[in-house]
Scaffold this motif. Structure first.
Motif, PDB file in Angstrom:
ATOM      1  N   TRP A 279     -83.333  58.883  84.073  1.00 25.58           N
ATOM      2  CA  TRP A 279     -81.770  58.934  84.383  1.00 25.58           C
ATOM      3  C   TRP A 279     -82.444  60.725  85.768  1.00 25.58           C
ATOM      4  O   TRP A 279     -83.275  61.449  85.458  1.00 25.58           O
ATOM      5  CB  TRP A 279     -81.420  59.859  83.958  1.00 25.58           C
ATOM      6  CG  TRP A 279     -80.863  59.126  82.342  1.00 25.58           C
ATOM      7  CD1 TRP A 279     -81.171  58.477  81.286  1.00 25.58           C
ATOM      8  CD2 TRP A 279     -79.581  57.818  82.407  1.00 25.58           C
ATOM      9  NE1 TRP A 279     -80.315  57.793  80.595  1.00 25.58           N
ATOM     10  CE2 TRP A 279     -79.426  56.844  81.447  1.00 25.58           C
ATOM     11  CE3 TRP A 279     -79.200  56.940  83.555  1.00 25.58           C
ATOM     12  CZ2 TRP A 279     -78.983  56.162  81.172  1.00 25.58           C
ATOM     13  CZ3 TRP A 279     -78.636  55.810  83.899  1.00 25.58           C
ATOM     14  CH2 TRP A 279     -78.279  55.177  81.806  1.00 25.58           C
ATOM     15  N   THR A 280     -82.243  60.540  86.862  1.00 30.12           N
ATOM     16  CA  THR A 280     -81.814  61.593  87.462  1.00 30.12           C
ATOM     17  C   THR A 280     -80.187  61.622  88.221  1.00 30.12           C
ATOM     18  O   THR A 280     -79.439  60.979  88.513  1.00 30.12           O
ATOM     19  CB  THR A 280     -82.819  61.156  88.544  1.00 30.12           C
ATOM     20  OG1 THR A 280     -83.042  62.525  89.502  1.00 30.12           O
ATOM     21  CG2 THR A 280     -82.377  59.915  89.627  1.00 30.12           C
ATOM     22  N   ILE A 286     -75.421  60.361  89.251  1.00 27.62           N
ATOM     23  CA  ILE A 286     -76.586  59.979  89.344  1.00 27.62           C
ATOM     24  C   ILE A 286     -77.008  58.191  89.294  1.00 27.62           C
ATOM     25  O   ILE A 286     -76.373  57.655  89.730  1.00 27.62           O
ATOM     26  CB  ILE A 286     -75.508  59.691  87.372  1.00 27.62           C
ATOM     27  CG1 ILE A 286     -75.238  61.201  86.980  1.00 27.62           C
ATOM     28  CG2 ILE A 286     -76.969  58.860  86.321  1.00 27.62           C
ATOM     29  CD1 ILE A 286     -74.730  61.467  85.436  1.00 27.62           C
ATOM     30  N   HIS A 287     -78.139  58.785  88.867  1.00 26.62           N
ATOM     31  CA  HIS A 287     -78.978  57.068  89.170  1.00 26.62           C
ATOM     32  C   HIS A 287     -80.222  56.918  88.187  1.00 26.62           C
ATOM     33  O   HIS A 287     -80.235  57.891  87.132  1.00 26.62           O
ATOM     34  CB  HIS A 287     -79.860  57.200  90.420  1.00 26.62           C
ATOM     35  CG  HIS A 287     -78.949  57.391  91.280  1.00 26.62           C
ATOM     36  ND1 HIS A 287     -79.981  56.449  92.689  1.00 26.62           N
ATOM     37  CD2 HIS A 287     -78.428  58.318  92.301  1.00 26.62           C
ATOM     38  CE1 HIS A 287     -78.562  56.647  93.614  1.00 26.62           C
ATOM     39  NE2 HIS A 287     -77.838  57.501  93.813  1.00 26.62           N
ATOM     40  N   LEU A 288     -80.632  55.678  87.483  1.00 25.14           N
ATOM     41  CA  LEU A 288     -81.452  55.514  86.819  1.00 25.14           C
ATOM     42  C   LEU A 288     -82.788  55.019  87.909  1.00 25.14           C
ATOM     43  O   LEU A 288     -82.139  54.285  88.828  1.00 25.14           O
ATOM     44  CB  LEU A 288     -80.435  54.092  86.518  1.00 25.14           C
ATOM     45  CG  LEU A 288     -82.349  52.984  85.139  1.00 25.14           C
ATOM     46  CD1 LEU A 288     -82.101  54.300  84.188  1.00 25.14           C
ATOM     47  CD2 LEU A 288     -81.952  51.896  84.857  1.00 25.14           C
ATOM     48  N   LEU A 315     -74.618  58.661  78.853  1.00 29.27           N
ATOM     49  CA  LEU A 315     -76.081  57.666  79.385  1.00 29.27           C
ATOM     50  C   LEU A 315     -76.807  57.528  78.102  1.00 29.27           C
ATOM     51  O   LEU A 315     -77.344  58.738  76.542  1.00 29.27           O
ATOM     52  CB  LEU A 315     -77.467  59.114  79.929  1.00 29.27           C
ATOM     53  CG  LEU A 315     -76.655  59.457  81.095  1.00 29.27           C
ATOM     54  CD1 LEU A 315     -77.275  60.468  82.005  1.00 29.27           C
ATOM     55  CD2 LEU A 315     -76.115  58.952  82.187  1.00 29.27           C
ATOM     56  N   VAL A 338     -85.273  62.487  81.434  1.00 24.37           N
ATOM     57  CA  VAL A 338     -84.432  63.039  82.419  1.00 24.37           C
ATOM     58  C   VAL A 338     -85.025  63.258  83.577  1.00 24.37           C
ATOM     59  O   VAL A 338     -86.464  64.327  82.952  1.00 24.37           O
ATOM     60  CB  VAL A 338     -83.812  64.325  82.793  1.00 24.37           C
ATOM     61  CG1 VAL A 338     -82.854  64.860  83.377  1.00 24.37           C
ATOM     62  CG2 VAL A 338     -82.226  63.644  81.514  1.00 24.37           C
TER      63      VAL A 338
END
Length: 368
Positions: A279-280, A286-288, A315, A338
């Motif tokens: 995750w970022t 938030i993006h995968l 998440l 993360v």
């Protein structure tokens, strides 16, 4: 007739037109428990394309190819040049500083590689530091007063690698160099030229779209293997899919590349590969994302998709596989991974069941 859809070209084809695809490219390592895509997931045409137009090219012409050669279990029987267009290797100490070097595979040398000097003529720059400026026969400069002064004060004004004495002497004379008092000492060992016991090198590597596509293909394979064919066939992946297979994109591709490997994932070992999801945050969203880290030395990170953001977000743990290139085994696990995306982005904060902040440094996170 039974048919299936290929995860790369998206064509519906007879089952007979599919074959096995290794999740981790075989040229990057073979493993006792290797992951393989079967069940009609990658067609023969795509598999052949990746082999002929990606893996066979990069296996000897990339930083990954050099690292792969050093880590081979069984050294190659034949000498092969490595990194001719994507690697520039130069010496970085004593008389070798600035000297172009060539790397090739060699079964009889440590780390399975051999380093040779490119043909060059070195003109003295600094006698005390043993520094030379190197030229090919074609790029040799005309001797001017500055060069002449440096040569006059040096006991070893010229060094030559890979050229015969007659052709060097003729070239020097034609460019105004006075060789009337010169003495030629041929066939010298390196010990006669330098007191250095080791050779320090500087490697500049070119990372282009083909290397990105190779990394992304391995990530794509892993997602299919881990989360299933139906998941990777989602239209969310079409832009990335087209980039891997055809080198084209319909929307900007968000990615970055770092030297070094992924950190803080349990089970990491020296010289390992790591492939997985994380995750970022990019901007405030938030993006995968997915990462591919080769030999703990270079890491590719790709934005896969944005995730709907709420005031509080749940998440899930995401999977990754660690490829141990010494024991030749794969180990898979799930973590709340993360990753910090470069740039000015919000940070992800986590709460425990009592809604108290969690210190991420004490948990399974990654840093770049």
């Amino acid at each position: 007739m039974e048919t299936s859809k290929c995860i790369y070209c998206l064509e519906e084809k007879p089952i007979s037109e599919f074959n096995r695809e290794h999740v981790i490219s075989r040229f990057m390592g073979t493993y006792e428990n290797a992951y393989v895509l079967g069940d009609a997931q990658v067609c023969k045409a795509c598999n052949s394309y990746f082999c002929d137009n990606m893996e066979n090219i990069l296996s000897f012409d990339s930083l990954e190819g050099l690292l792969r050669t050093e880590n081979l279990q069984k050294p190659m029987k034949h000498k092969r040049a490595i990194g001719m267009s994507r690697l520039k290797v130069t010496g970085n100490n004593d008389i070798f500083k600035g000297l172009t070097l060539y790397i090739s595979s060699s079964p009889n040398n440590p780390n399975n590689i051999q380093i040779e000097t490119a043909p060059a003529i070195g003109l003295i720059l600094d006698e005390n530091q043993h520094l030379y400026e190197y030229f090919s026969l074609e790029s040799l400069p005309i001797c001017d007063d500055t060069i002449r002064a440096r040569m006059a004060s040096s006991n070893k004004p010229i060094v030559v690698f890979g050229y015969d004495e007659p052709e060097v002497s003729e070239a020097l004379k034609n460019h105004g160099y006075d060789l009337s008092k010169a003495r030629y000492n041929g066939n010298l060992a390196l010990a006669d030229m330098t007191e250095e016991q080791s050779l320090s090198t500087e490697i500049n590597c070119k990372v282009d779209s083909l290397l990105q596509r190779l990394a992304l293909k391995n990530l794509f394979n892993y997602i299919c293997y881990t989360y299933g064919k139906d998941y990777i066939l989602q239209s969310n992946f079409d832009n990335l899919r087209n980039y891997v297979r055809y080198g084209t994109i319909t929307a900007p591709l968000q990615s970055f590349i770092n030297s070094g490997g992924i950190k803080k994932i349990p089970g990491l070992v020296n010289d390992c590969h790591a492939v997985g999801l994380a995750w970022t945050v990019i901007g405030e969203q938030i993006h995968l994302c997915g990462f591919v880290s080769w030999f703990d030395s270079i890491t590719y990170v790709f934005d896969l998709m944005p995730v709907k953001t709420e005031q509080l977000n749940f998440l899930n743990n995401v999977k990754c596989v660690i490829c141990d290139n010494h024991r030749r085994v794969l180990t898979e696990a799930e973590y709340l991974t993360v990753l910090d995306w470069p740039g000015t982005n919000k940070k992800i904060g986590f709460l425990d069941r009592n809604f108290q902040p969690i210190d991420l440094d004490e948990h399974s996170t990654t840093e770049q």
